[in-house]
Design a protein around this motif. Sequence first.
Motif, PDB file in Angstrom:
ATOM      1  N   TYR A  26       0.831  -1.201   0.000  1.00 11.59           N
ATOM      2  CA  TYR A  26       0.000   0.000   0.000  1.00 11.59           C
ATOM      3  C   TYR A  26       0.867   1.255   0.000  1.00 11.59           C
ATOM      4  O   TYR A  26       1.852   1.344   0.749  1.00 11.59           O
ATOM      5  N   ASP A  27       0.482   2.237  -0.805  1.00 15.97           N
ATOM      6  CA  ASP A  27       1.091   3.555  -0.784  1.00 15.97           C
ATOM      7  C   ASP A  27       0.264   4.419   0.171  1.00 15.97           C
ATOM      8  O   ASP A  27      -0.854   4.838  -0.154  1.00 15.97           O
ATOM      9  N   VAL A  28       0.796   4.658   1.348  1.00 20.30           N
ATOM     10  CA  VAL A  28       0.044   5.374   2.377  1.00 20.30           C
ATOM     11  C   VAL A  28       0.565   6.798   2.587  1.00 20.30           C
ATOM     12  O   VAL A  28       0.298   7.433   3.605  1.00 20.30           O
ATOM     13  N   PRO A  60      -8.971  -6.792  10.110  1.00 18.05           N
ATOM     14  CA  PRO A  60      -8.692  -6.715   8.673  1.00 18.05           C
ATOM     15  C   PRO A  60      -9.679  -5.827   7.911  1.00 18.05           C
ATOM     16  O   PRO A  60      -9.314  -5.201   6.918  1.00 18.05           O
ATOM     17  N   GLU A  61     -10.923  -5.747   8.387  1.00 17.78           N
ATOM     18  CA  GLU A  61     -11.929  -4.950   7.694  1.00 17.78           C
ATOM     19  C   GLU A  61     -11.556  -3.484   7.574  1.00 17.78           C
ATOM     20  O   GLU A  61     -12.016  -2.771   6.685  1.00 17.78           O
ATOM     21  N   LEU A  62     -10.713  -3.027   8.481  1.00 22.34           N
ATOM     22  CA  LEU A  62     -10.377  -1.608   8.504  1.00 22.34           C
ATOM     23  C   LEU A  62      -9.628  -1.178   7.242  1.00 22.34           C
ATOM     24  O   LEU A  62      -9.734  -0.025   6.813  1.00 22.34           O
ATOM     25  N   LEU A  63      -8.878  -2.098   6.630  1.00 16.55           N
ATOM     26  CA  LEU A  63      -8.106  -1.759   5.438  1.00 16.55           C
ATOM     27  C   LEU A  63      -8.984  -1.195   4.332  1.00 16.55           C
ATOM     28  O   LEU A  63      -8.717  -0.134   3.768  1.00 16.55           O
ATOM     29  N   SER A  64     -10.063  -1.906   4.038  1.00 17.45           N
ATOM     30  CA  SER A  64     -10.944  -1.468   2.956  1.00 17.45           C
ATOM     31  C   SER A  64     -11.708  -0.205   3.311  1.00 17.45           C
ATOM     32  O   SER A  64     -12.150   0.532   2.428  1.00 17.45           O
ATOM     33  N   GLU A  65     -11.846   0.062   4.631  1.00 16.47           N
ATOM     34  CA  GLU A  65     -12.575   1.257   5.053  1.00 16.47           C
ATOM     35  C   GLU A  65     -11.739   2.520   4.900  1.00 16.47           C
ATOM     36  O   GLU A  65     -12.279   3.592   4.603  1.00 16.47           O
ATOM     37  N   VAL A  66     -10.430   2.417   5.132  1.00 12.82           N
ATOM     38  CA  VAL A  66      -9.597   3.629   5.140  1.00 12.82           C
ATOM     39  C   VAL A  66      -8.643   3.734   3.958  1.00 12.82           C
ATOM     40  O   VAL A  66      -8.187   4.842   3.641  1.00 12.82           O
ATOM     41  N   LEU A  67      -8.330   2.616   3.304  1.00 13.93           N
ATOM     42  CA  LEU A  67      -7.411   2.662   2.173  1.00 13.93           C
ATOM     43  C   LEU A  67      -8.107   2.183   0.906  1.00 13.93           C
ATOM     44  O   LEU A  67      -8.417   0.995   0.767  1.00 13.93           O
ATOM     45  N   PRO A  68      -8.379   3.075  -0.032  1.00  9.00           N
ATOM     46  CA  PRO A  68      -9.051   2.675  -1.270  1.00  9.00           C
ATOM     47  C   PRO A  68      -8.170   1.784  -2.131  1.00  9.00           C
ATOM     48  O   PRO A  68      -6.941   1.720  -1.944  1.00  9.00           O
ATOM     49  N   GLU A  69      -8.773   1.109  -3.063  1.00  6.76           N
ATOM     50  CA  GLU A  69      -8.055   0.180  -3.948  1.00  6.76           C
ATOM     51  C   GLU A  69      -6.932   0.890  -4.699  1.00  6.76           C
ATOM     52  O   GLU A  69      -5.914   0.284  -5.047  1.00  6.76           O
ATOM     53  N   SER A  70      -7.110   2.181  -4.935  1.00  5.97           N
ATOM     54  CA  SER A  70      -6.110   2.936  -5.699  1.00  5.97           C
ATOM     55  C   SER A  70      -4.772   3.056  -4.971  1.00  5.97           C
ATOM     56  O   SER A  70      -3.754   3.404  -5.587  1.00  5.97           O
ATOM     57  N   THR A  71      -4.756   2.771  -3.667  1.00  6.73           N
ATOM     58  CA  THR A  71      -3.491   2.860  -2.925  1.00  6.73           C
ATOM     59  C   THR A  71      -2.654   1.594  -3.042  1.00  6.73           C
ATOM     60  O   THR A  71      -1.507   1.576  -2.609  1.00  6.73           O
ATOM     61  N   VAL A  72      -3.211   0.533  -3.606  1.00  5.92           N
ATOM     62  CA  VAL A  72      -2.477  -0.730  -3.748  1.00  5.92           C
ATOM     63  C   VAL A  72      -1.520  -0.633  -4.931  1.00  5.92           C
ATOM     64  O   VAL A  72      -1.933  -0.363  -6.059  1.00  5.92           O
TER      65      VAL A  72
END
Length: 461
Positions: A26-28, A60-72
Amino acid sequence: MTLTRQEVSQHNSRQSCWVVIHGAVYDVTDFLDSHPGGPQVILRCAGKDATEDFDSVHAPELLSEVLPESTVRGHIDLAELQVLDAKLNDTMQTKSDSNAPPSLHSLINLHDFEHVAQKHLPANAWAYYSSGADDEISKRNSARAYQKIALRPRILRKIPSVDTTTSILGHSVSLPVYISPVGIAKLAHPDGECALAAAAGKRGLVQVLANGSSMPIERVMQSRNSPDQPIFQQLYVNKDIQKSVDTVRRAEKAGASAIWITVDSPVVGKREMDERLNLNVTGQGVAKIMASSTSPYIDWEILTWLRQYTSLPVVIKGIQCVEDAVVAYEHGVQGIVLSNHGGRSQDTAQSPLLTLLEIKKFAPHLIGSKMQIYIDGGIRRGTDVLKAIALGATAVGLGRPFLFSMSAGYGEKGVLRMLDILRQEIETNMVFLGATSLKELRPEMLNVSRLERDLIGSVKL
């Protein structure tokens, strides 16, 4: 896209920060400043595998809540990841073999769980859970207050059985005990707050879910034993008030049965053990990171605001004097918690049990009223529970003991064992006192003269 560790490691700065979580890269970079715990928590993992750090406090659910797919940006090379996992597993196995925890059967009181936790919890988890503010005087005095009260047992009373049931906000419970809101329970066990919910359901108790829960409320609800099992939601008012609105609405949608608004920590206390341990890592303790978004700019009008968004019962957690207990009553809340935040906020704040004595002396009309009175802090024995109930409390909350009971891999089984020990102590001492039910517990069964010496002479209500 498959990436190598070498490629990921190049993005290790604030200008370009990548982290690996469960094999995904992830690009955070753009998320750093909006992270609730501050950017340093993420930057220490920049260009590295952050899976262990993430899993220790998040679901694990938090990933999809705060990091959109575009950050992968891609996924780490599987071969490299497997080699690392193999080394990690070997290390953990060796550590486990040489440092195995004792069997649950050998633990016979709540102090035993604390000793095990101190030995087996990661250092940062132990510091966060156990630390108190400043010199930890309030933390110690909360427990000592119970020791200042002596029991006055009645003899030759036929007690074929005892009834330990009561009602908390209209919900029947098997013991006058509830799980206080405890944050980041995953530091104690991977199942975190879900293990607490499962155990609470099996023993007929209420759980107050922390605002800083490491598990989403939806998953905690799924861990209950039945749809009727009550879960209450703790609320810290956020500096971004919309986030608090979202918390309340999400809790109500998920099926929470009450909102417990915590008001005794408008700023975080100076928890020196926590801060000292993390000084070289994040520059501040876990507690300070967790509380960085809490608003200190609230007053009694916050209750009016809260009632705009929910019709659920409201409990104020953090009452520390009789004057505020009376004000809370006048504002029509359904309950109050006498608490000094486990001695974690302002050191030398008086013990909650002393506040209960204040209420009994100066505002006795509050006891047994439509507003229930709860108390937490320093409770470790069944006798502590009975003393609080005899003085007018509806139920008592325990926080740290539940976290300690999950440590060392015990999880839900540890919580169940701890509750069974506490139940046995409560029931046994009810027989000693000559009480067949909680309603028969009376102040006359106690000698409070030693604690009464610490009472304030008079108050102006």
